[in-house]
Design an enzyme around this catalytic site. Structure first.
Site, PDB file in Angstrom:
ATOM      1  N   ASN A  10       1.027  -1.200   0.022  1.00 32.47           N
ATOM      2  CA  ASN A  10      -0.069  -0.043  -0.111  1.00 32.47           C
ATOM      3  C   ASN A  10       0.829   1.253   0.001  1.00 32.47           C
ATOM      4  O   ASN A  10       1.393   1.534   1.152  1.00 32.47           O
ATOM      5  CB  ASN A  10      -0.920   0.036   1.311  1.00 32.47           C
ATOM      6  CG  ASN A  10      -1.514   1.456   1.461  1.00 32.47           C
ATOM      7  OD1 ASN A  10      -1.890   2.042   0.647  1.00 32.47           O
ATOM      8  ND2 ASN A  10      -2.379   1.604   2.572  1.00 32.47           N
ATOM      9  N   LYS A  12       0.113   4.208  -0.336  1.00 32.23           N
ATOM     10  CA  LYS A  12      -0.616   5.408   0.001  1.00 32.23           C
ATOM     11  C   LYS A  12      -0.330   6.656  -0.747  1.00 32.23           C
ATOM     12  O   LYS A  12      -0.203   6.348  -1.815  1.00 32.23           O
ATOM     13  CB  LYS A  12       0.100   5.416   1.858  1.00 32.23           C
ATOM     14  CG  LYS A  12      -0.090   4.234   2.574  1.00 32.23           C
ATOM     15  CD  LYS A  12      -0.161   4.712   4.022  1.00 32.23           C
ATOM     16  CE  LYS A  12       0.192   3.320   4.792  1.00 32.23           C
ATOM     17  NZ  LYS A  12      -0.055   3.389   6.251  1.00 32.23           N
ATOM     18  N   HIS A  94      -9.608   0.721   5.443  1.00 28.89           N
ATOM     19  CA  HIS A  94      -8.370   1.027   5.932  1.00 28.89           C
ATOM     20  C   HIS A  94      -8.515   1.998   6.891  1.00 28.89           C
ATOM     21  O   HIS A  94      -9.367   2.804   7.062  1.00 28.89           O
ATOM     22  CB  HIS A  94      -7.453   1.749   4.942  1.00 28.89           C
ATOM     23  CG  HIS A  94      -6.180   1.594   5.285  1.00 28.89           C
ATOM     24  ND1 HIS A  94      -5.724   2.588   6.160  1.00 28.89           N
ATOM     25  CD2 HIS A  94      -5.036   0.758   5.090  1.00 28.89           C
ATOM     26  CE1 HIS A  94      -4.562   2.509   6.524  1.00 28.89           C
ATOM     27  NE2 HIS A  94      -3.707   1.286   5.961  1.00 28.89           N
ATOM     28  N   GLU A  96      -7.049   4.349   8.216  1.00 29.44           N
ATOM     29  CA  GLU A  96      -6.690   5.817   7.950  1.00 29.44           C
ATOM     30  C   GLU A  96      -8.238   6.183   7.235  1.00 29.44           C
ATOM     31  O   GLU A  96      -8.526   7.590   7.470  1.00 29.44           O
ATOM     32  CB  GLU A  96      -5.561   5.993   6.810  1.00 29.44           C
ATOM     33  CG  GLU A  96      -4.226   5.693   7.708  1.00 29.44           C
ATOM     34  CD  GLU A  96      -3.160   5.352   6.848  1.00 29.44           C
ATOM     35  OE1 GLU A  96      -3.397   5.538   5.574  1.00 29.44           O
ATOM     36  OE2 GLU A  96      -2.076   5.107   7.435  1.00 29.44           O
ATOM     37  N   GLU A 166      -5.565  -5.361  10.410  1.00 34.48           N
ATOM     38  CA  GLU A 166      -4.401  -4.265  10.479  1.00 34.48           C
ATOM     39  C   GLU A 166      -4.620  -3.629  11.885  1.00 34.48           C
ATOM     40  O   GLU A 166      -5.537  -2.959  12.164  1.00 34.48           O
ATOM     41  CB  GLU A 166      -4.518  -3.417   9.593  1.00 34.48           C
ATOM     42  CG  GLU A 166      -4.258  -3.971   7.942  1.00 34.48           C
ATOM     43  CD  GLU A 166      -3.673  -3.045   7.173  1.00 34.48           C
ATOM     44  OE1 GLU A 166      -2.446  -3.055   6.717  1.00 34.48           O
ATOM     45  OE2 GLU A 166      -4.414  -2.002   7.212  1.00 34.48           O
ATOM     46  N   GLY A 172       2.079   1.940  10.636  1.00 35.76           N
ATOM     47  CA  GLY A 172       3.119   3.203  10.586  1.00 35.76           C
ATOM     48  C   GLY A 172       3.755   3.534  11.850  1.00 35.76           C
ATOM     49  O   GLY A 172       4.432   4.527  12.074  1.00 35.76           O
ATOM     50  N   SER A 211       3.333  -2.488  10.268  1.00 31.91           N
ATOM     51  CA  SER A 211       4.681  -2.302  10.335  1.00 31.91           C
ATOM     52  C   SER A 211       5.242  -3.506   9.749  1.00 31.91           C
ATOM     53  O   SER A 211       6.182  -3.951  10.446  1.00 31.91           O
ATOM     54  CB  SER A 211       5.177  -1.894  11.813  1.00 31.91           C
ATOM     55  OG  SER A 211       4.581  -0.684  11.916  1.00 31.91           O
TER      56      SER A 211
HETATM   57  C1  PEP Z   1      -0.815   0.004   5.948  1.00 26.33           C
HETATM   58  O1  PEP Z   1      -1.200   1.080   5.685  1.00 26.33           O
HETATM   59  O2  PEP Z   1      -1.825  -0.855   5.385  1.00 26.33           O
HETATM   60  C2  PEP Z   1       0.214  -0.567   6.559  1.00 26.33           C
HETATM   61  C3  PEP Z   1       0.260  -1.723   7.106  1.00 26.33           C
HETATM   62  O3  PEP Z   1       1.151   0.351   6.995  1.00 26.33           O
HETATM   63  P1  PEP Z   1       2.672   0.106   7.626  1.00 26.33           P
HETATM   64  O4  PEP Z   1       3.312  -1.365   7.176  1.00 26.33           O
HETATM   65  O5  PEP Z   1       3.481   1.288   7.143  1.00 26.33           O
HETATM   66  O6  PEP Z   1       2.354  -0.044   8.985  1.00 26.33           O
END
Ligand code: PEP
Length: 249
Positions: A10, A12, A94, A96, A166, A172, A211
């Site tokens: 992803n 972003k 997601h 976010e 997630e 992040g 992460s």
């Molecule tokens: C994501 O935004 O789906 C995600 C898993 O981000 P990160 O790997 O940076 O934590």
């Protein structure tokens, strides 16, 4: 049942024409024979990325979609438009989008429905905040988020939906869930689906996101209910992302 692993990046709201082009060039060197690899650029780069990957096995995902099929919805992008760019998956739910854009469970479910009607596969992201985990609400939250989709499209539709667990506290932040923590939730989600359909529960691919790095991915991929990863930050680095794909098998 053997489920194929999916490793999805992803990106972003990152990149430029130039950096996207060099990232794709780097990714084209990878061996994709063991798992399904997916990348998710921002809308303006979908065409560029789809064209550049057209001769490869790497699939393209979009990061968002409108909950409406067409019409006077300025700034929105429809599922049928995405289809024209050889998009296979679309991220929905997601964290976010849930937190920054106040997308509700029901709104997310309506996006899932439209995507399925267009023959696109939703990657349904679910997960708890830190406060919810500390209040031992992890499974309640994940089940509620999945149930909203089941209520609208039915359990059988999950044959064409990928779930990405997630935990919000891991996105992040550099704080990945441990492989055991991920397995515990993945297994509970699968059991929850199994109460409605054993067949669907066995087939559905449940990715872990939060992460993920090359160094943590092998332990995650060893877990029986972790069917791959949704990778944010680390997917912007071709070498790191390729190492995660390698770890998936
Ligand atoms: C994501 O935004 O789906 C995600 C898993 O981000 P990160 O790997 O940076 O934590």
């Amino acid at each position: 049942m053997i489920r194929q692993k999916i490793v999805a990046g992803n990106w972003k709201m990152n990149g430029s024409k130039e950096t996207v082009s060099s990232l794709v060039e780097g990714l084209l060197k990878m061996d994709t024979s063991n798992s399904e690899v997916v990348v998710s650029p921002s809308f303006p780069y979908l065409s560029q990325v789809s064209d550049a990957l057209s001769a490869s096995a790497i699939q393209v995902a979009a990061q968002n979609v409108s909950d409406q099929a067409k019409g006077a919805f300025t700034g929105e992008v429809s599922a049928s438009m995405l289809k024209e760019f050889a998009v296979k998956y679309v991220l929905v739910g997601h964290s976010e989008r849930r937190s920054l854009y106040a997308e509700s469970d029901a709104f997310i479910a309506s996006k899932v429905k439209l995507l399925l009607e267009e023959g696109l596969s939703p990657m349904l992201c679910i997960g708890e905040t830190l406060a919810e985990r500390e209040a031992e609400q992890t499974l309640v939250v994940c089940q509620r988020q999945v149930q909203a989709v089941i209520d609208l499209v039915g359990i059988e539709a999950f044959e064409n939906i990928v779930i990405a667990y997630e935990p919000v506290w891991a996105i992040g932040t550099g704080l990945s869930a441990s492989a055991e923590q991920a397995q515990e939730v993945h297994s509970a989600i699968r059991q929850f689906l199994a109460e409605l359909s054993q067949t669907v529960a066995e087939k559905v691919q449940i990715l872990y996101g939060g992460s993920v790095k090359a160094s943590t991915s092998s332990a995650l991929f060893e877990m029986p209910d972790v069917d791959g990863a949704l990778v944010g930050g680390a997917s912007l680095d071709a070498e790191e992302f390729i190492a995660i794909v390698k770890a998936a098998g």
